[in-house]
Each structure stands twice: as structure tokens, then as C-alpha cells.
Design a protein around this motif. Structure first.
Motif, PDB file in Angstrom:
ATOM      1  N   VAL A   1       1.224   3.334   8.772  1.00 30.00           N
ATOM      2  CA  VAL A   1       0.370   3.757   9.894  1.00 30.00           C
ATOM      3  C   VAL A   1       1.094   3.371  11.177  1.00 30.00           C
ATOM      4  O   VAL A   1       1.754   2.320  11.237  1.00 30.00           O
ATOM      5  CB  VAL A   1      -1.015   3.073   9.841  1.00 30.00           C
ATOM      6  CG1 VAL A   1      -1.934   3.601  10.945  1.00 30.00           C
ATOM      7  CG2 VAL A   1      -1.674   3.260   8.473  1.00 30.00           C
TER       8      VAL A   1
ATOM      9  N   ALA B   1      -8.314   7.502  10.304  1.00 28.16           N
ATOM     10  CA  ALA B   1      -9.521   6.907  10.893  1.00 28.16           C
ATOM     11  C   ALA B   1      -9.425   5.393  10.836  1.00 28.16           C
ATOM     12  O   ALA B   1      -9.100   4.834   9.787  1.00 28.16           O
ATOM     13  CB  ALA B   1     -10.749   7.389  10.142  1.00 28.16           C
ATOM     14  N   PRO B   2      -9.682   4.704  11.953  1.00 25.66           N
ATOM     15  CA  PRO B   2      -9.576   3.240  11.950  1.00 25.66           C
ATOM     16  C   PRO B   2     -10.563   2.590  10.983  1.00 25.66           C
ATOM     17  O   PRO B   2     -11.686   3.073  10.820  1.00 25.66           O
ATOM     18  CB  PRO B   2      -9.922   2.847  13.383  1.00 25.66           C
ATOM     19  CG  PRO B   2      -9.936   4.084  14.175  1.00 25.66           C
ATOM     20  CD  PRO B   2     -10.067   5.243  13.248  1.00 25.66           C
ATOM     21  N   CYS B   3     -10.150   1.501  10.379  1.00 26.70           N
ATOM     22  CA  CYS B   3     -11.036   0.756   9.476  1.00 26.70           C
ATOM     23  C   CYS B   3     -12.141   0.080  10.295  1.00 26.70           C
ATOM     24  O   CYS B   3     -12.077   0.010  11.527  1.00 26.70           O
ATOM     25  CB  CYS B   3     -10.234  -0.279   8.680  1.00 26.70           C
ATOM     26  SG  CYS B   3      -9.758  -1.732   9.616  1.00 26.70           S
TER      27      CYS B   3
ATOM     28  N   GLU C   1       1.982  -5.631   6.575  1.00 26.97           N
ATOM     29  CA  GLU C   1       1.263  -6.188   5.418  1.00 26.97           C
ATOM     30  C   GLU C   1       1.807  -7.565   5.040  1.00 26.97           C
ATOM     31  O   GLU C   1       2.809  -8.040   5.581  1.00 26.97           O
ATOM     32  CB  GLU C   1       1.379  -5.199   4.251  1.00 26.97           C
ATOM     33  CG  GLU C   1       0.716  -3.872   4.605  1.00 26.97           C
ATOM     34  CD  GLU C   1       0.648  -2.888   3.473  1.00 26.97           C
ATOM     35  OE1 GLU C   1       1.330  -3.069   2.447  1.00 26.97           O
ATOM     36  OE2 GLU C   1      -0.119  -1.910   3.624  1.00 26.97           O
TER      37      GLU C   1
ATOM     38  N   CYS D   1      -3.488  -4.176  10.914  1.00 28.23           N
ATOM     39  CA  CYS D   1      -3.466  -2.714  11.028  1.00 28.23           C
ATOM     40  C   CYS D   1      -2.673  -2.278  12.263  1.00 28.23           C
ATOM     41  O   CYS D   1      -2.526  -3.036  13.231  1.00 28.23           O
ATOM     42  CB  CYS D   1      -4.879  -2.173  11.137  1.00 28.23           C
ATOM     43  SG  CYS D   1      -5.859  -2.331   9.638  1.00 28.23           S
ATOM     44  N   ALA D   2      -2.217  -1.038  12.225  1.00 26.49           N
ATOM     45  CA  ALA D   2      -1.356  -0.511  13.287  1.00 26.49           C
ATOM     46  C   ALA D   2      -2.041  -0.511  14.650  1.00 26.49           C
ATOM     47  O   ALA D   2      -1.431  -0.869  15.662  1.00 26.49           O
ATOM     48  CB  ALA D   2      -0.924   0.906  12.928  1.00 26.49           C
ATOM     49  N   GLU D   3      -3.300  -0.102  14.690  1.00 27.29           N
ATOM     50  CA  GLU D   3      -3.977   0.023  15.985  1.00 27.29           C
ATOM     51  C   GLU D   3      -4.246  -1.350  16.588  1.00 27.29           C
ATOM     52  O   GLU D   3      -4.167  -1.535  17.796  1.00 27.29           O
ATOM     53  CB  GLU D   3      -5.264   0.856  15.894  1.00 27.29           C
ATOM     54  CG  GLU D   3      -6.243   0.459  14.825  1.00 27.29           C
ATOM     55  CD  GLU D   3      -5.945   1.099  13.478  1.00 27.29           C
ATOM     56  OE1 GLU D   3      -4.846   0.865  12.962  1.00 27.29           O
ATOM     57  OE2 GLU D   3      -6.833   1.778  12.934  1.00 27.29           O
TER      58      GLU D   3
ATOM     59  N   SER E   1       0.823  -1.223   0.000  1.00 27.61           N
ATOM     60  CA  SER E   1       0.000   0.000   0.000  1.00 27.61           C
ATOM     61  C   SER E   1       0.852   1.266   0.000  1.00 27.61           C
ATOM     62  O   SER E   1       0.375   2.323  -0.377  1.00 27.61           O
ATOM     63  CB  SER E   1      -0.900   0.018   1.230  1.00 27.61           C
ATOM     64  OG  SER E   1      -0.150   0.286   2.407  1.00 27.61           O
TER      65      SER E   1
ATOM     66  N   TYR F   1       1.418   2.856   2.511  1.00 29.07           N
ATOM     67  CA  TYR F   1       0.626   3.717   3.416  1.00 29.07           C
ATOM     68  C   TYR F   1       0.986   3.336   4.852  1.00 29.07           C
ATOM     69  O   TYR F   1       0.299   2.532   5.495  1.00 29.07           O
ATOM     70  CB  TYR F   1      -0.872   3.521   3.140  1.00 29.07           C
ATOM     71  CG  TYR F   1      -1.780   4.421   3.934  1.00 29.07           C
ATOM     72  CD1 TYR F   1      -1.996   5.744   3.547  1.00 29.07           C
ATOM     73  CD2 TYR F   1      -2.442   3.956   5.082  1.00 29.07           C
ATOM     74  CE1 TYR F   1      -2.837   6.573   4.273  1.00 29.07           C
ATOM     75  CE2 TYR F   1      -3.281   4.775   5.818  1.00 29.07           C
ATOM     76  CZ  TYR F   1      -3.478   6.074   5.402  1.00 29.07           C
ATOM     77  OH  TYR F   1      -4.314   6.894   6.130  1.00 29.07           O
TER      78      TYR F   1
ATOM     79  N   THR G   1      -2.948  -8.787   6.352  1.00 28.88           N
ATOM     80  CA  THR G   1      -2.383  -7.550   6.900  1.00 28.88           C
ATOM     81  C   THR G   1      -2.943  -7.258   8.280  1.00 28.88           C
ATOM     82  O   THR G   1      -4.137  -7.432   8.528  1.00 28.88           O
ATOM     83  CB  THR G   1      -2.715  -6.380   5.941  1.00 28.88           C
ATOM     84  OG1 THR G   1      -1.988  -6.585   4.736  1.00 28.88           O
ATOM     85  CG2 THR G   1      -2.381  -5.032   6.552  1.00 28.88           C
TER      86      THR G   1
ATOM     87  N   ASN H   1       1.373  -0.945  10.979  1.00 31.48           N
ATOM     88  CA  ASN H   1       0.705  -1.865  10.053  1.00 31.48           C
ATOM     89  C   ASN H   1       1.742  -2.788   9.430  1.00 31.48           C
ATOM     90  O   ASN H   1       2.813  -2.358   8.995  1.00 31.48           O
ATOM     91  CB  ASN H   1      -0.128  -1.127   9.008  1.00 31.48           C
ATOM     92  CG  ASN H   1       0.624  -0.128   8.170  1.00 31.48           C
ATOM     93  OD1 ASN H   1       1.573   0.496   8.643  1.00 31.48           O
ATOM     94  ND2 ASN H   1       0.217   0.040   6.932  1.00 31.48           N
TER      95      ASN H   1
HETATM   96  N1  THU Z   1      -4.361   0.572   7.977  1.00 33.85           N
HETATM   97  C1  THU Z   1      -4.081   0.657   9.302  1.00 33.85           C
HETATM   98  O1  THU Z   1      -3.000   0.251   9.746  1.00 33.85           O
HETATM   99  N2  THU Z   1      -5.018   1.192  10.108  1.00 33.85           N
HETATM  100  C2  THU Z   1      -6.209   1.674   9.683  1.00 33.85           C
HETATM  101  O2  THU Z   1      -7.051   2.006  10.483  1.00 33.85           O
HETATM  102  C3  THU Z   1      -6.478   1.805   8.254  1.00 33.85           C
HETATM  103  C4  THU Z   1      -5.618   0.964   7.385  1.00 33.85           C
HETATM  104  C5  THU Z   1      -3.343   0.005   7.086  1.00 33.85           C
HETATM  105  C6  THU Z   1      -3.680  -1.330   6.517  1.00 33.85           C
HETATM  106  C7  THU Z   1      -2.834  -1.342   5.268  1.00 33.85           C
HETATM  107  O3  THU Z   1      -1.529  -1.783   5.600  1.00 33.85           O
HETATM  108  C8  THU Z   1      -2.746   0.112   4.864  1.00 33.85           C
HETATM  109  O4  THU Z   1      -3.156   0.874   6.003  1.00 33.85           O
HETATM  110  C9  THU Z   1      -3.609   0.478   3.689  1.00 33.85           C
HETATM  111  O5  THU Z   1      -4.903   0.044   3.865  1.00 33.85           O
END
Ligand code: THU
Length: 132
Positions: free
Chosen positions: A26, A86-88, A44, A53-55, A22, A24, A51, A42
Motif C-alpha cells: 500500500v 479503503a483505509p482500515c 510490516e 499502514c501506509a496512510e 501480507s 499487499y 505493522t 505500509n
Molecule cells: N494496510 C494499509 O497499509 N492501509 C490500509 O488502509 C489497509 C491495510 C496494510 C496493512 C498490512 O501491511 C497490509 O495492508 C495487509 O493488511
């Protein structure tokens, strides 16, 4: 520890992101009432659905080290995206179960920071009280 200090720690955690797909990164940092910090980034996988997520990494890190819900003071989640991190939806479900309902969640992308609770992020939630 101030909100800005905890956000700084989350940006430090973001440096450990493994996000070759990504691009991206976090970061997250969970603070306990006794001042301990638990970091997450995060992580992946080539099988994308694996994957983490960071939180979720930060909260699982805290619980894995013996932290309980009532020990938790605050959680910071950061990225450098165009909007605050914003958290997924999946993370909101996990945070709903593992954070105190009034726990401040600081979201930042360096340009903007907002403070939310999980109740605000996930209204009318499904949780342990529905099944226990
Ligand atoms: N991601 C997070 O770590 N936290 C979120 O709340 C949103 C998404 C990460 C997952 C993935 O590695 C990347 O951001 C793109 O979706």
C-alpha cells in the motif's frame, strides 16, 4: 497538482512497502497547500500487530515534519488489490483527528478511483471535541 498526479506519487511510495507477510503493498502521499508531498508505505513486522499502514505512515511523516491540519490539501491512498484501498478502521480514527474534515481522500487500485472525505468514511466519529 491533479488527483491523478497525486495518485501517481502514492503508487511511487507503494514501491517502498515492506510487506513480506501480507504481500499487499500500500502507498500513500499527502499533499500540503504549499505543494509539498509526504510519502508513506505500509511497514510490516514479524509481530504483526506492530505493522504501520501506509496512510498513517504518510500522515505521521507530514506531522513529524511540522505540517499542521490546516496545511493539508489532499491525501491519496493506493494498492493493487481487487477493491480500492479503503483505509482500515484504525487509520480512519487517526485520519479523523489529523486531517481537515473536508480534505479529499483519493482511493485507487489503478482500475477504479473514488474520492471521499473522512466524514464519509467515519460517520458519527469520536474525536478530540469529545475529550478536550
Ligand atoms: N494496510 C494499509 O497499509 N492501509 C490500509 O488502509 C489497509 C491495510 C496494510 C496493512 C498490512 O501491511 C497490509 O495492508 C495487509 O493488511
Amino acid at each position: 497538482m491533479t488527483r491523478e498526479e497525486l495518485l501517481h506519487e502514492a503508487f511511487e511510495a507503494m514501491k517502498n512497502s515492506y510487506s513480506p507477510y501480507s504481500h499487499y503493498p500500500v502507498g500513500a502521499c499527502l499533499l500540503t497547500k504549499d505543494g509539498k508531498k509526504y510519502y508513506g508505505a505500509n511497514i510490516e513486522n514479524a509481530s504483526f500487530g506492530l505493522t504501520n499502514c501506509a496512510e498513517r505512515s504518510a500522515v505521521f511523516n507530514a506531522y513529524s515534519n511540522g505540517v499542521k491540519k490546516e496545511d493539508i490539501e489532499a491525501l491519496a491512498i493506493v494498492s493493487e488489490g481487487p477493491k480500492v484501498a479503503a483505509p482500515c478502521g484504525a487509520c480512519r480514527q487517526v485520519l479523523n483527528e489529523l486531517l481537515p474534515s473536508n480534505c479529499p481522500i483519493y482511493l485507487s487500485n489503478r482500475k477504479e478511483t473514488v474520492t471521499k472525505t473522512i466524514e464519509e468514511l467515519l460517520p458519527m466519529s469520536f474525536g478530540p471535541e469529545d475529550v478536550l
